[in-house]
Motif scaffolding. Structure first.
Motif, PDB file in Angstrom:
ATOM      1  N   LEU A 133       4.732   1.164  -5.851  1.00 16.35           N
ATOM      2  CA  LEU A 133       3.859   0.095  -5.401  1.00 16.35           C
ATOM      3  C   LEU A 133       4.130  -1.233  -6.106  1.00 16.35           C
ATOM      4  O   LEU A 133       4.427  -1.271  -7.298  1.00 16.35           O
ATOM      5  N   ASP A 137       1.387  -5.153  -1.642  1.00 16.56           N
ATOM      6  CA  ASP A 137       1.729  -4.085  -0.715  1.00 16.56           C
ATOM      7  C   ASP A 137       0.509  -3.736   0.130  1.00 16.56           C
ATOM      8  O   ASP A 137      -0.622  -3.683  -0.367  1.00 16.56           O
ATOM      9  N   ARG A 138       0.741  -3.500   1.405  1.00 12.83           N
ATOM     10  CA  ARG A 138      -0.299  -3.009   2.305  1.00 12.83           C
ATOM     11  C   ARG A 138      -0.315  -1.497   2.200  1.00 12.83           C
ATOM     12  O   ARG A 138       0.698  -0.839   2.440  1.00 12.83           O
ATOM     13  N   VAL A 139      -1.465  -0.913   1.872  1.00 14.35           N
ATOM     14  CA  VAL A 139      -1.494   0.502   1.525  1.00 14.35           C
ATOM     15  C   VAL A 139      -2.687   1.215   2.140  1.00 14.35           C
ATOM     16  O   VAL A 139      -3.708   0.611   2.482  1.00 14.35           O
ATOM     17  N   ARG A 167       2.152   3.402   1.222  1.00 19.98           N
ATOM     18  CA  ARG A 167       2.498   2.093   1.768  1.00 19.98           C
ATOM     19  C   ARG A 167       2.539   2.164   3.292  1.00 19.98           C
ATOM     20  O   ARG A 167       3.138   3.075   3.862  1.00 19.98           O
ATOM     21  N   GLU A 413       4.760   8.149   4.111  1.00 18.18           N
ATOM     22  CA  GLU A 413       5.382   6.840   4.308  1.00 18.18           C
ATOM     23  C   GLU A 413       6.575   6.945   5.254  1.00 18.18           C
ATOM     24  O   GLU A 413       6.725   6.134   6.184  1.00 18.18           O
TER      25      GLU A 413
END
Length: 457
Positions: A133, A137-139, A167, A413
């Motif tokens: 990460l 970050d879009r998580v 992510r 992911e």
């Protein structure tokens, strides 16, 4: 890779999850609302966020009461090298969020913060240089540790382990990301631990059966006592599910069933979905990701059992129930132990080139394979009948064993990036933490069916 858990704060404690949320509901789905594409674009250009000292949260002060919107609540603090702070953008609601206060369970302390899954933006990345990460970050955050209030979703800022954080690819919105986390974990552990499914051929997915027996990486005494037997002795090597084996999922309209069926199909299993066909039949038969080999109407449970038994002729050894003890009992009637020689795959469960299986440790005939029933929300009373094993999903593996959490999140992911797993349908999107109580009322009334209700923070 090594991991270290943070110490508990005044708003946290460590323990395991006691129940598994599912999304079994009873009303027909509505057309999913359009989710603003700007949600994705704005996150990619957003500058590093400096969190405030206080935030808005929803607090539960007593059982059978609504959540109270509270301002000036301290923003949770990260502890340890593998914790991350995330600013929540969207929260996925689960039935346990209303069932827990209504029936007074899974509430370890008061006031309590609930919520199991959310999507947002990394505000403070982990200190560990090995973490996946980075800032902004879009998580997706998957919170199965319901005793640690820092990790609960009903607040503006949430702490998570990096090995419990996924992510999101650019093509998924925050709202879509918030719909699938807990269901994915429950599905992988049901299939991979309780049934022994090997996912290594699918984007280098996990073989949890082998991973959990790697004593150098996961010492047996590091597994919690209440899940150790399930993890290490739940299913024998020669009984592991193989491509071509049948799996029946009772309660096939739930989010947990959705992810279970998707992953089972990827692994080559043949699937049966038991649902209310009048409400969900058209949607399920027309959905490429969750269309099953056999769709059975659950309206009459005994007839559903008869249909399954009549079609499979004793070939069904694996069943997952998402609804409760009564439907699990019906599913049990449909299961049958099988003969080794009739099992799919080579040698009744062996991979090519592997040694022959040792005889099972049970007193049953060694030419027989056991049937396996997994209950997400309950199992039939009493001991299982001859030739059948009961399983409960060891959900706490996800947050208590870093190697397991990391394996699941890294694999999710890849699955999302390649489009091999698709998020459940979004039935509606509510606005703001203050809308959560009303949204949960809609779930109580059975208005949300076949998908997820999401709250945009």
């Amino acid at each position: 890779m090594s991991f270290q858990k943070g110490k508990s704060s005044k708003h946290s404690s460590q323990a395991s999850i006691a129940s598994i949320p599912t999304t079994d509901v009873i009303s027909p789905p509505q057309e999913a609302p359009k989710v603003e594409e700007a949600t994705v674009e704005e996150a990619t250009v957003e500058e590093t966020i400096i969190p405030p000292e206080t935030q808005k949260v929803l607090l539960l002060h007593a059982a059978r009461q609504p959540y109270q919107l509270t301002e000036d609540y301290p923003v949770p603090q990260v502890e340890g090298d593998h914790e991350v702070l995330v600013r929540a953008q969207a929260i996925g609601l689960n039935p346990i969020d209303w069932k827990a206060p209504d029936f007074n369970f899974a509430i370890p302390s008061l006031p309590y913060i609930s919520g199991r899954e959310l999507a947002g933006t990394v505000t403070q990345p982990p200190k560990s240089p090995s973490s996946r990460l980075q800032p902004n970050d879009r998580v997706l955050v998957i919170s199965t540790d319901y005793r640690d209030l820092r990790k609960a979703a009903y607040q503006e800022y949430v702490v998570a382990f990096d090995y419990n954080t996924v992510r999101l690819p650019a093509h998924l919105t925050f709202e879509q990301g918030s719909t699938l986390g807990v269901a994915f974990v429950a599905a992988v552990l049901s299939l991979g631990v309780c049934m022994g499914v090997d996912f290594t051929s699918i984007l280098d997915g996990p073989d949890l059966y082998t991973l959990l027996r790697d004593t150098a990486l996961i010492p047996p005494d590091s597994l919690a006592a209440d899940i150790r037997d399930e993890c290490l002795s739940g299913i024998a090597q020669h009984e592991r599910a193989l491509p071509g084996d049948w799996l029946a999922v009772w309660g096939g309209s739930s989010t947990s069933a959705n992810l279970t069926i998707q992953l089972a199909k990827l692994a080559g299993l043949r699937t049966i979905s038991v649902v209310d066909k009048a409400k969900h039949g058209v949607r399920l038969t027309g959905h490429h990701a969750i269309r099953t080999d056999l769709l059975v109407d659950s309206h009459d449970a005994q007839r559903a059992v008869d249909v399954i038994r009549g079609n499979l002729k004793g070939k069904l050894r694996f069943g997952i129930d998402t609804r409760g003890r009564e439907s699990a009992g019906a599913l049990l009637q449909a299961l049958r132990p099988g003969n080794l020689e009739s099992s799919s795959g080579s040698g009744g469960g062996n991979k090519e080139g592997s040694p022959p299986p040792s005889p099972p440790s049970t007193p049953h005939d060694s030419t027989r394979l056991s049937a396996h029933l997994i209950g997400l929300t309950g199992l039939p009373k009493g001991a299982p009948p001859e030739g059948t094993l009961f399983h409960t999903v060891p959900i706490k593996l996800f947050h208590e064993v870093p190697a397991v959490g990391e394996a699941l999140c890294a694999w999710l992911e890849r699955l999302l990036e390649k489009g091999l797993v698709v998020p459940p349908e979004i039935i509606d999107v509510e606005q703001g933490l203050e809308s959560v109580n009303g949204a949960l009322d809609r779930m109580r009334k059975g208005e949300i069916s076949g998908g997820k209700l999401v709250v945009r923070v």
